[in-house]
Design a protein around this motif. Sequence first.
Motif, PDB file in Angstrom:
ATOM      1  N   LEU A   1       0.824  -1.209   0.000  1.00 42.16           N
ATOM      2  CA  LEU A   1       0.000   0.000   0.000  1.00 42.16           C
ATOM      3  C   LEU A   1       0.860   1.262   0.000  1.00 42.16           C
ATOM      4  CD1 LEU A   1      -2.897  -0.955   2.445  1.00 42.16           C
ATOM      5  CD2 LEU A   1      -3.156  -0.268   0.054  1.00 42.16           C
ATOM      6  N   SER A   2       1.973   1.197   0.699  1.00 46.45           N
ATOM      7  CA  SER A   2       2.890   2.335   0.730  1.00 46.45           C
ATOM      8  C   SER A   2       3.462   2.604  -0.659  1.00 46.45           C
ATOM      9  CB  SER A   2       4.022   2.062   1.728  1.00 46.45           C
ATOM     10  OG  SER A   2       4.938   3.129   1.752  1.00 46.45           O
ATOM     11  N   GLU A   3       3.795   1.535  -1.375  1.00 47.16           N
ATOM     12  CA  GLU A   3       4.329   1.678  -2.732  1.00 47.16           C
ATOM     13  C   GLU A   3       3.273   2.233  -3.684  1.00 47.16           C
ATOM     14  OE1 GLU A   3       5.660  -2.228  -3.641  1.00 47.16           O
ATOM     15  OE2 GLU A   3       7.466  -2.098  -2.393  1.00 47.16           O
ATOM     16  N   VAL A   4       2.054   1.763  -3.536  1.00 45.78           N
ATOM     17  CA  VAL A   4       0.963   2.249  -4.384  1.00 45.78           C
ATOM     18  C   VAL A   4       0.680   3.718  -4.088  1.00 45.78           C
ATOM     19  CG1 VAL A   4      -1.496   2.007  -4.905  1.00 45.78           C
ATOM     20  CG2 VAL A   4      -0.083  -0.031  -4.609  1.00 45.78           C
ATOM     21  N   LYS A   5       0.706   4.079  -2.822  1.00 48.51           N
ATOM     22  CA  LYS A   5       0.485   5.472  -2.436  1.00 48.51           C
ATOM     23  C   LYS A   5       1.546   6.381  -3.045  1.00 48.51           C
ATOM     24  CE  LYS A   5       0.040   8.461   1.633  1.00 48.51           C
ATOM     25  NZ  LYS A   5       0.013   8.509   3.120  1.00 48.51           N
ATOM     26  N   GLU A   6       2.786   5.936  -2.993  1.00 47.21           N
ATOM     27  CA  GLU A   6       3.882   6.721  -3.569  1.00 47.21           C
ATOM     28  C   GLU A   6       3.703   6.884  -5.076  1.00 47.21           C
ATOM     29  OE1 GLU A   6       8.785   6.564  -3.906  1.00 47.21           O
ATOM     30  OE2 GLU A   6       7.720   5.131  -2.644  1.00 47.21           O
ATOM     31  N   TYR A   7       3.274   5.820  -5.738  1.00 45.57           N
ATOM     32  CA  TYR A   7       3.052   5.868  -7.187  1.00 45.57           C
ATOM     33  C   TYR A   7       1.944   6.864  -7.530  1.00 45.57           C
ATOM     34  CZ  TYR A   7       2.124   4.185 -11.941  1.00 45.57           C
ATOM     35  OH  TYR A   7       1.938   4.099 -13.301  1.00 45.57           O
ATOM     36  N   VAL A   8       0.850   6.811  -6.778  1.00 41.12           N
ATOM     37  CA  VAL A   8      -0.272   7.721  -7.016  1.00 41.12           C
ATOM     38  C   VAL A   8       0.148   9.165  -6.750  1.00 41.12           C
ATOM     39  CG1 VAL A   8      -2.553   8.424  -6.152  1.00 41.12           C
ATOM     40  CG2 VAL A   8      -2.073   6.007  -6.597  1.00 41.12           C
ATOM     41  N   SER A   9       0.921   9.363  -5.686  1.00 38.96           N
ATOM     42  CA  SER A   9       1.372  10.706  -5.332  1.00 38.96           C
ATOM     43  C   SER A   9       2.245  11.321  -6.428  1.00 38.96           C
ATOM     44  CB  SER A   9       2.153  10.660  -4.017  1.00 38.96           C
ATOM     45  OG  SER A   9       2.667  11.928  -3.690  1.00 38.96           O
ATOM     46  N   GLU A  10       3.103  10.485  -7.020  1.00 38.82           N
ATOM     47  CA  GLU A  10       4.019  10.987  -8.039  1.00 38.82           C
ATOM     48  C   GLU A  10       3.351  11.128  -9.398  1.00 38.82           C
ATOM     49  OE1 GLU A  10       7.265   8.291  -8.047  1.00 38.82           O
ATOM     50  OE2 GLU A  10       8.126   9.032  -6.140  1.00 38.82           O
ATOM     51  N   ARG A  11       2.464  10.196  -9.739  1.00 39.61           N
ATOM     52  CA  ARG A  11       1.904  10.149 -11.091  1.00 39.61           C
ATOM     53  C   ARG A  11       0.540  10.810 -11.208  1.00 39.61           C
ATOM     54  NH1 ARG A  11      -1.792   7.396 -13.667  1.00 39.61           N
ATOM     55  NH2 ARG A  11      -1.574   6.782 -15.851  1.00 39.61           N
ATOM     56  N   GLY A  12      -0.283  10.671 -10.175  1.00 39.63           N
ATOM     57  CA  GLY A  12      -1.648  11.168 -10.259  1.00 39.63           C
ATOM     58  C   GLY A  12      -2.493  10.295 -11.178  1.00 39.63           C
ATOM     59  N   PHE A  13      -3.586  10.851 -11.686  1.00 41.57           N
ATOM     60  CA  PHE A  13      -4.481  10.103 -12.564  1.00 41.57           C
ATOM     61  C   PHE A  13      -4.689  10.862 -13.869  1.00 41.57           C
ATOM     62  CE2 PHE A  13      -5.688   8.968  -8.196  1.00 41.57           C
ATOM     63  CZ  PHE A  13      -5.529   7.591  -8.258  1.00 41.57           C
ATOM     64  N   LYS A  14      -4.899  10.111 -14.948  1.00 41.29           N
ATOM     65  CA  LYS A  14      -5.106  10.734 -16.262  1.00 41.29           C
ATOM     66  C   LYS A  14      -6.401  11.537 -16.305  1.00 41.29           C
ATOM     67  CE  LYS A  14      -2.721   7.113 -18.879  1.00 41.29           C
ATOM     68  NZ  LYS A  14      -2.899   6.017 -19.871  1.00 41.29           N
ATOM     69  N   ASN A  15      -7.438  10.986 -15.678  1.00 41.16           N
ATOM     70  CA  ASN A  15      -8.749  11.623 -15.700  1.00 41.16           C
ATOM     71  C   ASN A  15      -9.567  11.130 -14.518  1.00 41.16           C
ATOM     72  OD1 ASN A  15      -9.862   9.016 -16.523  1.00 41.16           O
ATOM     73  ND2 ASN A  15      -9.030   9.493 -18.563  1.00 41.16           N
ATOM     74  N   ILE A  16     -10.754  11.647 -14.389  1.00 42.89           N
ATOM     75  CA  ILE A  16     -11.594  11.302 -13.240  1.00 42.89           C
ATOM     76  C   ILE A  16     -12.058   9.846 -13.284  1.00 42.89           C
ATOM     77  CG2 ILE A  16     -13.828  11.976 -14.241  1.00 42.89           C
ATOM     78  CD1 ILE A  16     -14.466  13.257 -11.490  1.00 42.89           C
ATOM     79  N   ASP A  17     -12.230   9.295 -14.481  1.00 42.82           N
ATOM     80  CA  ASP A  17     -12.639   7.889 -14.598  1.00 42.82           C
ATOM     81  C   ASP A  17     -11.567   6.961 -14.040  1.00 42.82           C
ATOM     82  OD1 ASP A  17     -15.060   8.508 -15.734  1.00 42.82           O
ATOM     83  OD2 ASP A  17     -14.334   8.354 -17.803  1.00 42.82           O
ATOM     84  N   GLU A  18     -10.309   7.273 -14.315  1.00 40.60           N
ATOM     85  CA  GLU A  18      -9.215   6.457 -13.796  1.00 40.60           C
ATOM     86  C   GLU A  18      -9.146   6.565 -12.274  1.00 40.60           C
ATOM     87  OE1 GLU A  18      -4.888   5.606 -15.478  1.00 40.60           O
ATOM     88  OE2 GLU A  18      -4.893   7.474 -14.323  1.00 40.60           O
ATOM     89  N   GLU A  19      -9.381   7.762 -11.765  1.00 45.90           N
ATOM     90  CA  GLU A  19      -9.375   7.970 -10.309  1.00 45.90           C
ATOM     91  C   GLU A  19     -10.499   7.181  -9.652  1.00 45.90           C
ATOM     92  OE1 GLU A  19      -9.500  11.567  -6.967  1.00 45.90           O
ATOM     93  OE2 GLU A  19      -9.445  12.043  -9.116  1.00 45.90           O
ATOM     94  N   ILE A  20     -11.687   7.228 -10.226  1.00 49.88           N
ATOM     95  CA  ILE A  20     -12.824   6.480  -9.674  1.00 49.88           C
ATOM     96  C   ILE A  20     -12.542   4.977  -9.701  1.00 49.88           C
ATOM     97  CG2 ILE A  20     -15.224   5.805 -10.114  1.00 49.88           C
ATOM     98  CD1 ILE A  20     -15.727   8.728 -10.980  1.00 49.88           C
ATOM     99  N   ARG A  21     -12.033   4.487 -10.811  1.00 54.17           N
ATOM    100  CA  ARG A  21     -11.742   3.048 -10.926  1.00 54.17           C
ATOM    101  C   ARG A  21     -10.736   2.611  -9.866  1.00 54.17           C
ATOM    102  NH1 ARG A  21     -10.959   3.121 -15.763  1.00 54.17           N
ATOM    103  NH2 ARG A  21      -8.690   3.180 -15.984  1.00 54.17           N
ATOM    104  N   PHE A  22      -9.734   3.449  -9.629  1.00 50.10           N
ATOM    105  CA  PHE A  22      -8.715   3.103  -8.638  1.00 50.10           C
ATOM    106  C   PHE A  22      -9.321   3.024  -7.243  1.00 50.10           C
ATOM    107  CE2 PHE A  22      -5.638   4.472  -5.405  1.00 50.10           C
ATOM    108  CZ  PHE A  22      -4.703   3.452  -5.526  1.00 50.10           C
TER     109      PHE A  22
END
Length: 275
Positions: free
Chosen positions: A41-62
């Motif tokens: 979870l820590s690794e996933v959090k770091e990835y999300v923090s650095e990359r973000g999401f392409k759009n709102i649909d990707e954010e919702i799916r995640f």
Amino acid sequence: MDKFYKETLHKLETAINELEIESDCSLQRIEAVIHLIVKCLSEVKEYVSERGFKNIDEEIRFFKYQKPAILSKLIYYNAIYRIETKKPYGTEPIRKYLNRELKKLKRYFDNNLDFYKYYRTNNSYLDEKLFVRKCYDIKLCLDTYYFQSDHNFSTSHDYKAAKIIANDLIQVYIEDQLYDKDLKDKSTAPKKLNWTGSKVALIELIYALHNQGVFNDGNADIRLIAKYFENTFDVNLGNFYQTYLELRNRKINPTKFLDTLREGLIRKMNEQDEK
């Protein structure tokens, strides 16, 4: 995001499976699994923090599906660890203790019934309120946990989604424990029944029973039902959803097994009436 998530989840599940094979002590294994999930979870959090999401649909799916799939494992193993470390001595105290744990799950279900229905029926009309960061509605039964969480890596309901998935598995775990205890308590324990029909037939039956809502007043998830049948009848159903899709696509007699059951029972009744 999808590629990273799939690779990360596969890596985590592989590591958990290896621990379950290698470790002899149940509690030590659970501790090790929890550490693995926290690190993941820590690794996933770091990835999300650095990359973000392409759009709102990707954010919702995640936050609706991907993060809960990992977080639910942490909730599940932590709950099992707590249950095992607090388990009392003696057959009857253990049975009462496990039944109290089941009641806790039932209370959570009752208190969050609307969200259970929304999530399990795959609705989406509230997704932008439930699964988008820093968007929340106080009227939608928020957990106190949300206000204390990192809002850059949490939404108002991603934890609830994970809790639904975890609670289904915790229920199976507790019911298995109770079933094992019941068998041990009986001096003449019945021999376990094995499913000797085809897996396709059993999957057809499971989906029919689920559709009729005969388990938990229609609130039991199809995955929970399938897991229960697998444990009870010592059968591995594999990708049962794919098999169900194939049944749906049958051009001729998609409910072959159910039709055979009905015809066979009616024939038996008629034969007995004639005697």
